[in-house]
Scaffold this motif. Structure first.
Motif, PDB file in Angstrom:
ATOM      1  N   LEU A 251      33.850 127.812  -8.639  1.00 39.89           N
ATOM      2  CA  LEU A 251      32.924 128.121  -7.559  1.00 39.89           C
ATOM      3  C   LEU A 251      32.963 129.590  -7.172  1.00 39.89           C
ATOM      4  O   LEU A 251      31.988 130.127  -6.630  1.00 39.89           O
ATOM      5  CB  LEU A 251      33.239 127.246  -6.340  1.00 39.89           C
ATOM      6  N   ILE A 252      34.098 130.244  -7.401  1.00 39.27           N
ATOM      7  CA  ILE A 252      34.221 131.687  -7.199  1.00 39.27           C
ATOM      8  C   ILE A 252      35.076 132.254  -8.321  1.00 39.27           C
ATOM      9  O   ILE A 252      35.794 131.512  -9.011  1.00 39.27           O
ATOM     10  CB  ILE A 252      34.851 132.042  -5.828  1.00 39.27           C
ATOM     11  N   GLN A 253      35.028 133.545  -8.497  1.00 33.13           N
ATOM     12  CA  GLN A 253      35.837 134.214  -9.508  1.00 33.13           C
ATOM     13  C   GLN A 253      37.198 134.580  -8.932  1.00 33.13           C
ATOM     14  O   GLN A 253      37.300 135.055  -7.798  1.00 33.13           O
ATOM     15  CB  GLN A 253      35.139 135.473 -10.005  1.00 33.13           C
ATOM     16  N   SER A 259      40.904 140.843  -5.087  1.00 34.25           N
ATOM     17  CA  SER A 259      40.410 142.081  -4.467  1.00 34.25           C
ATOM     18  C   SER A 259      40.177 141.958  -2.970  1.00 34.25           C
ATOM     19  O   SER A 259      39.709 142.903  -2.333  1.00 34.25           O
ATOM     20  CB  SER A 259      39.108 142.524  -5.149  1.00 34.25           C
ATOM     21  N   PHE A 260      40.502 140.783  -2.400  1.00 33.77           N
ATOM     22  CA  PHE A 260      40.319 140.589  -0.962  1.00 33.77           C
ATOM     23  C   PHE A 260      41.676 140.576  -0.272  1.00 33.77           C
ATOM     24  O   PHE A 260      42.571 139.819  -0.644  1.00 33.77           O
ATOM     25  CB  PHE A 260      39.591 139.272  -0.675  1.00 33.77           C
ATOM     26  N   ASN A 261      41.833 141.401   0.758  1.00 35.09           N
ATOM     27  CA  ASN A 261      43.068 141.432   1.549  1.00 35.09           C
ATOM     28  C   ASN A 261      42.714 141.505   3.025  1.00 35.09           C
ATOM     29  O   ASN A 261      41.815 142.256   3.424  1.00 35.09           O
ATOM     30  CB  ASN A 261      43.923 142.642   1.164  1.00 35.09           C
ATOM     31  N   ALA A 262      43.393 140.725   3.823  1.00 34.13           N
ATOM     32  CA  ALA A 262      43.087 140.649   5.249  1.00 34.13           C
ATOM     33  C   ALA A 262      43.583 141.895   5.974  1.00 34.13           C
ATOM     34  O   ALA A 262      44.728 142.322   5.776  1.00 34.13           O
ATOM     35  CB  ALA A 262      43.738 139.411   5.866  1.00 34.13           C
ATOM     36  N   PRO A 263      42.761 142.468   6.863  1.00 32.20           N
ATOM     37  CA  PRO A 263      43.194 143.608   7.690  1.00 32.20           C
ATOM     38  C   PRO A 263      43.963 143.112   8.914  1.00 32.20           C
ATOM     39  O   PRO A 263      43.490 143.183  10.055  1.00 32.20           O
ATOM     40  CB  PRO A 263      41.865 144.264   8.080  1.00 32.20           C
ATOM     41  N   THR A 334      33.196 136.147   9.327  1.00 26.09           N
ATOM     42  CA  THR A 334      32.336 137.304   9.042  1.00 26.09           C
ATOM     43  C   THR A 334      32.893 138.161   7.919  1.00 26.09           C
ATOM     44  O   THR A 334      32.160 138.610   7.035  1.00 26.09           O
ATOM     45  CB  THR A 334      32.130 138.162  10.297  1.00 26.09           C
ATOM     46  N   MET A 335      34.222 138.396   7.931  1.00 29.46           N
ATOM     47  CA  MET A 335      34.765 139.263   6.874  1.00 29.46           C
ATOM     48  C   MET A 335      34.931 138.503   5.558  1.00 29.46           C
ATOM     49  O   MET A 335      34.766 139.092   4.478  1.00 29.46           O
ATOM     50  CB  MET A 335      36.094 139.885   7.310  1.00 29.46           C
ATOM     51  N   VAL A 336      35.224 137.208   5.614  1.00 31.23           N
ATOM     52  CA  VAL A 336      35.318 136.430   4.379  1.00 31.23           C
ATOM     53  C   VAL A 336      33.932 136.314   3.741  1.00 31.23           C
ATOM     54  O   VAL A 336      33.768 136.475   2.522  1.00 31.23           O
ATOM     55  CB  VAL A 336      35.913 135.031   4.662  1.00 31.23           C
ATOM     56  N   GLU A 337      32.924 136.063   4.556  1.00 28.43           N
ATOM     57  CA  GLU A 337      31.556 135.943   4.051  1.00 28.43           C
ATOM     58  C   GLU A 337      31.071 137.246   3.432  1.00 28.43           C
ATOM     59  O   GLU A 337      30.368 137.240   2.409  1.00 28.43           O
ATOM     60  CB  GLU A 337      30.629 135.533   5.193  1.00 28.43           C
ATOM     61  N   SER A 338      31.445 138.375   4.017  1.00 27.95           N
ATOM     62  CA  SER A 338      30.994 139.666   3.486  1.00 27.95           C
ATOM     63  C   SER A 338      31.526 139.917   2.082  1.00 27.95           C
ATOM     64  O   SER A 338      30.922 140.668   1.314  1.00 27.95           O
ATOM     65  CB  SER A 338      31.424 140.803   4.417  1.00 27.95           C
ATOM     66  N   PHE A 340      32.829 137.154  -0.129  1.00 24.89           N
ATOM     67  CA  PHE A 340      32.604 136.025  -1.041  1.00 24.89           C
ATOM     68  C   PHE A 340      31.190 135.456  -0.983  1.00 24.89           C
ATOM     69  O   PHE A 340      30.815 134.668  -1.852  1.00 24.89           O
ATOM     70  CB  PHE A 340      33.600 134.903  -0.745  1.00 24.89           C
ATOM     71  N   GLY A 341      30.429 135.816   0.048  1.00 29.13           N
ATOM     72  CA  GLY A 341      29.078 135.291   0.187  1.00 29.13           C
ATOM     73  C   GLY A 341      29.010 134.084   1.105  1.00 29.13           C
ATOM     74  O   GLY A 341      29.990 133.367   1.294  1.00 29.13           O
ATOM     75  N   ARG A 342      27.831 133.853   1.663  1.00 33.47           N
ATOM     76  CA  ARG A 342      27.646 132.804   2.663  1.00 33.47           C
ATOM     77  C   ARG A 342      27.709 131.399   2.069  1.00 33.47           C
ATOM     78  O   ARG A 342      28.128 130.447   2.730  1.00 33.47           O
ATOM     79  CB  ARG A 342      26.301 133.006   3.367  1.00 33.47           C
ATOM     80  N   ASP A 343      27.288 131.257   0.813  1.00 34.16           N
ATOM     81  CA  ASP A 343      27.088 129.924   0.243  1.00 34.16           C
ATOM     82  C   ASP A 343      28.353 129.072   0.180  1.00 34.16           C
ATOM     83  O   ASP A 343      28.272 127.838   0.186  1.00 34.16           O
ATOM     84  CB  ASP A 343      26.494 130.032  -1.165  1.00 34.16           C
ATOM     85  N   ILE A 344      29.528 129.707   0.105  1.00 27.98           N
ATOM     86  CA  ILE A 344      30.755 128.921  -0.071  1.00 27.98           C
ATOM     87  C   ILE A 344      31.467 128.600   1.240  1.00 27.98           C
ATOM     88  O   ILE A 344      32.498 127.925   1.228  1.00 27.98           O
ATOM     89  CB  ILE A 344      31.743 129.642  -1.013  1.00 27.98           C
ATOM     90  N   MET A 345      30.944 129.065   2.366  1.00 30.49           N
ATOM     91  CA  MET A 345      31.699 128.968   3.607  1.00 30.49           C
ATOM     92  C   MET A 345      32.004 127.526   4.007  1.00 30.49           C
ATOM     93  O   MET A 345      33.143 127.188   4.352  1.00 30.49           O
ATOM     94  CB  MET A 345      30.964 129.683   4.752  1.00 30.49           C
ATOM     95  N   ASP A 346      31.021 126.644   3.985  1.00 30.90           N
ATOM     96  CA  ASP A 346      31.261 125.253   4.388  1.00 30.90           C
ATOM     97  C   ASP A 346      32.324 124.604   3.501  1.00 30.90           C
ATOM     98  O   ASP A 346      33.249 123.943   4.003  1.00 30.90           O
ATOM     99  CB  ASP A 346      29.968 124.441   4.308  1.00 30.90           C
TER     100      ASP A 346
END
Length: 382
Positions: A251-253, A259-263, A334-338, A340-346
């Motif tokens: 569903l995601i790469q 490449s995603f790290n939480a601030p 908001t930061m996760v969506e930015s 990975f994209g909106r489609d996977i949030m649910d």
């Protein structure tokens, strides 16, 4: 600054509907707040105007709850001291993406209740919004007497810069925050960014506060010297696992996760105290940590029965995992969506809810919240 803000509005995934943990944290700090307010009044009055700021105010019911508590304490303390109530200049600060419209629309009712309870009307209390990062200057010099911030300073000004090699290789593969598998360089990068940010925060506030002014801060932390300790990191660990589960299903790469790290950084009390001492403008009056359950109950109220469901009026409600996942979503979406994209949030937060439920079935899940109260050091006054 452009991405990080709590979910707006009053829908099912909004921060307004999912901020019970933050409300419990505010309630747990009321006694320290009362002491800070009284001390600030004693040391800085008489004055015609008292400057008050709430940094990282967010939106929803908790925002004006804090302001109401502070103003009520000022009113009753002035009455007990037999001194005139100063005009109150209250500044509500958050990043530009914050839902300030929601806050401002709540003000008429707030003023009605305030005047009914204290007699203070809009001509005695002036509330404004200040959009900007609290890691820089926000207010004129020597304009603040009392400053408050809750559930905000664990957010860094940026993702640490040193989470990649010179060749661009990701150092924290498969994780989005500090983990037991993270190399020491990742921990060092996060600590370095927190030290830089918190020092800048203190230096900015030192310029803005009057001599003897008080500042009360509460934020996520940890009790262990180990930055990878489970208490302080595990919500991020479970969210990492949820993302990896989605990667396994195609569903995601996986590269997107690397490449995603939480601030974000949850410091120890010792790390906080060291930075306050190094900056030198404030005296620590109070610094301690307390536990709070992931779903908002304090440790004293935890029944420790590992019941995985919440029951309301005898009826089974959301599982604790789903409730916690909604709380996390309201804060980080908001930061996760930015990224990975909106489609996977649910689907992502459904995965997360299942993992949290499983975690609750094995242990009591808790946060450590640090409470820091400091005074502007008159000896270092500039």
């Amino acid at each position: 600054m452009q991405i990080l803000h709590m979910n707006k509005g009053d829908g099912e995934t909004s921060y307004a509907k999912n901020s019970v943990v933050q409300k419990q944290i505010i309630s747990a700090t009321i006694s320290v707040m009362d002491e800070a307010v009284a001390d600030s009044l004693c040391k800085t009055l008489p004055a015609q105007t008292m400057g008050i700021a709430d940094l990282g105010c967010s939106s929803g019911p908790n925002t004006l709850m804090v302001v109401s508590e502070i103003i009520s304490k000022i009113y009753y303390t002035c009455s007990q001291m037999g001194i005139s109530l100063p005009e109150l200049s209250v500044s509500l600060n958050d990043l530009p993406g914050n839902d300030f419209n929601d806050v401002f629309m709540s003000l008429p009712e707030f003023y009605r209740n305030l005047e009914k309870e204290t007699g203070i009307g809009p001509d005695g209390c002036f509330i404004s919004g200040v959009a900007g990062s609290f890691y820089g200057r926000l207010f004129p010099r020597k304009s603040l007497h009392l400053l408050y911030s809750s559930s905000s300073l664990h957010w860094l000004s940026q993702v640490p810069a040193d989470l990649y090699t010179k060749a661009g290789k990701h150092l924290n593969k498969g994780k989005i925050y500090i983990s037991k598998t993270s190399p020491p360089s990742v921990v060092k990068a996060y600590l370095s960014q927190f030290q830089k940010d918190f020092f800048a925060f203190l230096r900015s506030r030192a310029a803005e506060m009057v001599a003897g002014g008080r500042m009360l801060l509460s934020f996520m932390g940890r009790s262990s010297p180990d930055a990878a300790a489970e208490v302080g990191t595990h919500q991020w660990e479970l969210l990492s696992q949820a993302l990896m589960s989605m990667a396994l299903e195609g569903l995601i790469q996986e590269e997107k996760i690397d490449s995603f790290n939480a601030p974000y950084y949850a410091p120890s009390a010792e790390e906080v105290a060291n930075i306050v001492e190094e900056e030198g403008s404030f005296i620590i009056n109070h610094l301690q940590g307390f536990e709070i359950d992931w779903d908002g109950g304090s440790s004293e109220n935890n029944n420790n029965d590992n019941n995985n469901k919440n029951v309301v009026n005898g009826l089974e409600n959301l599982s604790r995992g789903r409730q916690v996942a909604k709380t996390i979503r309201a804060v980080v979406e908001t930061m996760v969506e930015s990224h990975f994209g909106r489609d996977i949030m649910d689907e992502l937060f459904c995965f997360d809810a299942e993992l949290v439920d499983h975690y609750f079935s094995k242990t009591r899940a808790k946060h450590i919240n640090l409470v820091l109260s400091v005074s502007r050091n008159i000896d270092s006054w500039q």
